[in-house]
Design a protein around this motif. Structure first.
Motif, PDB file in Angstrom:
ATOM      1  N   ALA A  82       0.828  -1.207   0.000  1.00 27.20           N
ATOM      2  CA  ALA A  82       0.000   0.000   0.000  1.00 27.20           C
ATOM      3  C   ALA A  82       0.865   1.260   0.000  1.00 27.20           C
ATOM      4  O   ALA A  82       0.541   2.247  -0.677  1.00 27.20           O
ATOM      5  CB  ALA A  82      -0.931  -0.006   1.209  1.00 27.20           C
ATOM      6  N   SER A  86       0.749   4.000  -3.042  1.00 24.80           N
ATOM      7  CA  SER A  86       0.399   5.404  -2.808  1.00 24.80           C
ATOM      8  C   SER A  86       1.562   6.342  -3.096  1.00 24.80           C
ATOM      9  O   SER A  86       1.402   7.560  -3.071  1.00 24.80           O
ATOM     10  CB  SER A  86      -0.074   5.596  -1.374  1.00 24.80           C
ATOM     11  OG  SER A  86       0.993   5.366  -0.473  1.00 24.80           O
ATOM     12  N   THR A 117      -4.750   0.840  -2.487  1.00 23.72           N
ATOM     13  CA  THR A 117      -5.105  -0.190  -1.511  1.00 23.72           C
ATOM     14  C   THR A 117      -4.534  -1.532  -1.969  1.00 23.72           C
ATOM     15  O   THR A 117      -4.648  -1.901  -3.139  1.00 23.72           O
ATOM     16  CB  THR A 117      -6.633  -0.301  -1.376  1.00 23.72           C
ATOM     17  OG1 THR A 117      -7.140   0.970  -1.011  1.00 23.72           O
ATOM     18  CG2 THR A 117      -7.012  -1.320  -0.327  1.00 23.72           C
ATOM     19  N   SER A 119      -4.197  -5.804  -1.131  1.00 21.06           N
ATOM     20  CA  SER A 119      -4.684  -7.009  -0.446  1.00 21.06           C
ATOM     21  C   SER A 119      -3.697  -8.136  -0.732  1.00 21.06           C
ATOM     22  O   SER A 119      -3.332  -8.361  -1.887  1.00 21.06           O
ATOM     23  CB  SER A 119      -6.065  -7.411  -0.956  1.00 21.06           C
ATOM     24  OG  SER A 119      -7.004  -6.397  -0.700  1.00 21.06           O
ATOM     25  N   ARG A 136      -5.361  -6.494   4.337  1.00 20.89           N
ATOM     26  CA  ARG A 136      -5.577  -5.370   3.428  1.00 20.89           C
ATOM     27  C   ARG A 136      -5.011  -4.124   4.079  1.00 20.89           C
ATOM     28  O   ARG A 136      -5.075  -3.961   5.297  1.00 20.89           O
ATOM     29  CB  ARG A 136      -7.070  -5.123   3.207  1.00 20.89           C
ATOM     30  CG  ARG A 136      -7.774  -6.178   2.458  1.00 20.89           C
ATOM     31  CD  ARG A 136      -9.197  -5.757   2.147  1.00 20.89           C
ATOM     32  NE  ARG A 136      -9.868  -5.203   3.314  1.00 20.89           N
ATOM     33  CZ  ARG A 136     -11.073  -5.586   3.712  1.00 20.89           C
ATOM     34  NH1 ARG A 136     -11.725  -6.490   3.047  1.00 20.89           N
ATOM     35  NH2 ARG A 136     -11.631  -5.027   4.753  1.00 20.89           N
ATOM     36  N   GLY A 138      -4.572   0.268   3.175  1.00 19.67           N
ATOM     37  CA  GLY A 138      -4.836   1.389   2.279  1.00 19.67           C
ATOM     38  C   GLY A 138      -5.173   2.631   3.056  1.00 19.67           C
ATOM     39  O   GLY A 138      -5.064   2.649   4.293  1.00 19.67           O
ATOM     40  N   TRP A 142     -11.398   3.338   3.354  1.00 20.04           N
ATOM     41  CA  TRP A 142     -11.546   2.441   2.212  1.00 20.04           C
ATOM     42  C   TRP A 142     -12.450   1.288   2.565  1.00 20.04           C
ATOM     43  O   TRP A 142     -12.345   0.699   3.628  1.00 20.04           O
ATOM     44  CB  TRP A 142     -10.169   1.916   1.789  1.00 20.04           C
ATOM     45  CG  TRP A 142     -10.243   0.900   0.694  1.00 20.04           C
ATOM     46  CD1 TRP A 142     -10.399   1.163  -0.625  1.00 20.04           C
ATOM     47  CD2 TRP A 142     -10.171  -0.502   0.833  1.00 20.04           C
ATOM     48  NE1 TRP A 142     -10.423   0.013  -1.333  1.00 20.04           N
ATOM     49  CE2 TRP A 142     -10.289  -1.049  -0.464  1.00 20.04           C
ATOM     50  CE3 TRP A 142     -10.024  -1.374   1.900  1.00 20.04           C
ATOM     51  CZ2 TRP A 142     -10.271  -2.405  -0.709  1.00 20.04           C
ATOM     52  CZ3 TRP A 142     -10.011  -2.719   1.639  1.00 20.04           C
ATOM     53  CH2 TRP A 142     -10.118  -3.230   0.340  1.00 20.04           C
ATOM     54  N   GLU A 144     -14.589  -2.245   0.744  1.00 20.54           N
ATOM     55  CA  GLU A 144     -14.585  -3.114  -0.433  1.00 20.54           C
ATOM     56  C   GLU A 144     -15.949  -3.199  -1.040  1.00 20.54           C
ATOM     57  O   GLU A 144     -16.978  -3.224  -0.500  1.00 20.54           O
ATOM     58  CB  GLU A 144     -14.099  -4.508  -0.032  1.00 20.54           C
ATOM     59  CG  GLU A 144     -13.678  -5.308  -1.224  1.00 20.54           C
ATOM     60  CD  GLU A 144     -12.994  -6.587  -0.802  1.00 20.54           C
ATOM     61  OE1 GLU A 144     -13.381  -7.639  -1.290  1.00 20.54           O
ATOM     62  OE2 GLU A 144     -12.080  -6.508   0.030  1.00 20.54           O
TER      63      GLU A 144
END
Length: 144
Positions: A82, A86, A117, A119, A136, A138, A142, A144
Protein backbone atom coordinates in the motif's frame (compact mmCIF):
# COMPACT_ATOMS: atom_id res chain seq x y z
CA UNK A 1 -1.16 -90.36 57.08
CA UNK A 2 -4.63 -90.47 55.90
CA UNK A 3 -6.09 -89.17 52.62
CA UNK A 4 -9.27 -87.15 52.59
CA UNK A 5 -11.79 -87.29 49.75
CA UNK A 6 -10.32 -84.16 48.11
CA UNK A 7 -6.94 -85.67 47.48
CA UNK A 8 -5.17 -83.86 50.29
CA UNK A 9 -3.09 -85.48 52.87
CA UNK A 10 -4.59 -85.02 56.28
CA UNK A 11 -2.15 -84.19 59.02
CA UNK A 12 0.61 -83.11 56.71
CA UNK A 13 1.05 -79.48 55.61
CA UNK A 14 3.27 -79.15 52.56
CA UNK A 15 1.96 -75.68 51.61
CA UNK A 16 1.25 -76.92 48.11
CA UNK A 17 -2.26 -77.35 46.71
CA UNK A 18 -2.67 -80.57 44.77
CA UNK A 19 -3.56 -80.31 41.09
CA UNK A 20 -7.00 -81.84 41.57
CA UNK A 21 -8.27 -78.86 43.58
CA UNK A 22 -6.07 -76.03 42.25
CA UNK A 23 -7.96 -75.61 38.95
CA UNK A 24 -4.95 -76.55 36.86
CA UNK A 25 -5.08 -79.03 34.09
CA UNK A 26 -2.25 -81.50 34.51
CA UNK A 27 0.44 -80.90 31.90
CA UNK A 28 -0.68 -77.38 30.93
CA UNK A 29 1.20 -75.22 33.46
CA UNK A 30 -0.90 -72.15 34.33
CA UNK A 31 -4.53 -72.40 35.38
CA UNK A 32 -7.53 -70.79 33.71
CA UNK A 33 -7.59 -67.77 36.02
CA UNK A 34 -3.92 -66.88 35.65
CA UNK A 35 -3.51 -63.19 34.71
CA UNK A 36 0.24 -62.83 34.96
CA UNK A 37 1.50 -60.18 32.52
CA UNK A 38 -1.83 -58.33 32.30
CA UNK A 39 -0.34 -55.39 34.21
CA UNK A 40 2.44 -55.07 31.65
CA UNK A 41 -0.04 -54.97 28.79
CA UNK A 42 -2.12 -52.36 30.62
CA UNK A 43 0.96 -50.24 31.36
CA UNK A 44 2.01 -50.44 27.71
CA UNK A 45 -1.47 -49.32 26.61
CA UNK A 46 -1.35 -46.35 29.01
CA UNK A 47 2.10 -45.33 27.74
CA UNK A 48 0.91 -45.59 24.11
CA UNK A 49 -2.14 -43.43 24.89
CA UNK A 50 0.02 -40.77 26.58
CA UNK A 51 2.45 -40.70 23.64
CA UNK A 52 -0.42 -40.36 21.15
CA UNK A 53 -2.05 -37.57 23.15
CA UNK A 54 1.27 -35.73 23.50
CA UNK A 55 1.92 -35.97 19.76
CA UNK A 56 -1.49 -34.53 18.90
CA UNK A 57 -1.13 -31.77 21.49
CA UNK A 58 2.28 -30.72 20.18
CA UNK A 59 0.96 -30.62 16.60
CA UNK A 60 -2.02 -28.48 17.58
CA UNK A 61 0.07 -26.12 19.70
CA UNK A 62 2.62 -25.65 16.89
CA UNK A 63 -0.09 -24.20 14.65
CA UNK A 64 -0.73 -21.19 16.91
CA UNK A 65 2.69 -19.52 16.49
CA UNK A 66 2.62 -20.33 12.76
CA UNK A 67 -0.75 -18.64 12.41
CA UNK A 68 0.54 -15.57 14.24
CA UNK A 69 3.65 -15.50 12.00
CA UNK A 70 1.46 -15.70 8.88
CA UNK A 71 -0.74 -12.85 10.12
CA UNK A 72 2.32 -10.70 10.89
CA UNK A 73 3.80 -11.37 7.46
CA UNK A 74 0.48 -10.57 5.73
CA UNK A 75 0.07 -7.31 7.66
CA UNK A 76 3.61 -6.16 6.89
CA UNK A 77 3.32 -7.11 3.21
CA UNK A 78 -0.01 -5.32 2.79
CA UNK A 79 1.39 -2.19 4.41
CA UNK A 80 4.50 -2.28 2.20
CA UNK A 81 2.44 -2.77 -0.96
CA UNK A 82 0.00 0.00 0.00
CA UNK A 83 2.88 2.38 0.74
CA UNK A 84 4.40 1.63 -2.67
CA UNK A 85 1.03 2.00 -4.41
CA UNK A 86 0.40 5.40 -2.81
CA UNK A 87 3.91 6.63 -3.67
CA UNK A 88 5.17 6.91 -0.08
CA UNK A 89 8.03 4.50 -0.85
CA UNK A 90 9.53 3.75 -4.27
CA UNK A 91 9.04 0.37 -5.87
CA UNK A 92 6.51 -2.00 -7.40
CA UNK A 93 3.84 -2.85 -4.77
CA UNK A 94 3.60 -6.63 -5.20
CA UNK A 95 7.37 -7.07 -5.53
CA UNK A 96 7.83 -5.17 -2.28
CA UNK A 97 5.12 -7.32 -0.67
CA UNK A 98 6.87 -10.51 -1.83
CA UNK A 99 10.21 -9.32 -0.40
CA UNK A 100 8.62 -8.47 2.97
CA UNK A 101 6.80 -11.83 3.13
CA UNK A 102 9.98 -13.77 2.37
CA UNK A 103 11.89 -11.84 5.06
CA UNK A 104 9.19 -12.93 7.51
CA UNK A 105 9.59 -16.61 6.58
CA UNK A 106 6.32 -16.96 4.67
CA UNK A 107 5.24 -17.34 1.05
CA UNK A 108 3.07 -14.92 -0.91
CA UNK A 109 0.01 -16.59 -2.46
CA UNK A 110 -1.61 -13.52 -4.02
CA UNK A 111 -1.22 -9.78 -4.18
CA UNK A 112 -3.81 -7.37 -5.56
CA UNK A 113 -3.50 -3.60 -5.75
CA UNK A 114 -6.51 -1.40 -6.52
CA UNK A 115 -5.68 2.28 -6.46
CA UNK A 116 -3.62 2.81 -3.33
CA UNK A 117 -5.11 -0.19 -1.51
CA UNK A 118 -3.32 -3.55 -1.34
CA UNK A 119 -4.68 -7.01 -0.45
CA UNK A 120 -2.33 -9.94 0.15
CA UNK A 121 -2.71 -13.62 1.01
CA UNK A 122 0.24 -15.50 2.52
CA UNK A 123 0.96 -18.90 4.04
CA UNK A 124 3.48 -20.38 6.45
CA UNK A 125 4.37 -24.09 6.56
CA UNK A 126 4.27 -25.64 10.04
CA UNK A 127 4.59 -29.38 10.78
CA UNK A 128 3.56 -30.34 7.26
CA UNK A 129 0.53 -28.02 7.19
CA UNK A 130 0.02 -24.69 5.46
CA UNK A 131 -1.32 -21.96 7.72
CA UNK A 132 -2.65 -18.96 5.82
CA UNK A 133 -3.53 -15.35 6.50
CA UNK A 134 -4.80 -12.39 4.52
CA UNK A 135 -4.52 -8.65 5.06
CA UNK A 136 -5.58 -5.37 3.43
CA UNK A 137 -4.01 -1.96 3.77
CA UNK A 138 -4.84 1.39 2.28
CA UNK A 139 -5.96 4.91 3.03
CA UNK A 140 -8.53 5.51 5.78
CA UNK A 141 -12.15 5.08 4.84
CA UNK A 142 -11.55 2.44 2.21
CA UNK A 143 -14.28 -0.20 1.90
CA UNK A 144 -14.58 -3.11 -0.43
Amino acid sequence: MMRSGLGRMVGRSSGRIPERISGRIPGFGAGFGDERGAGSVLALAVVAAVVALTTVTIAVLAVFPARRAAANAADAAALAAADAASGVVPGIPCELARAVVERNGAALDSCEVVGSTASVVVHVRAIGMDVGARARAGPPGWTE
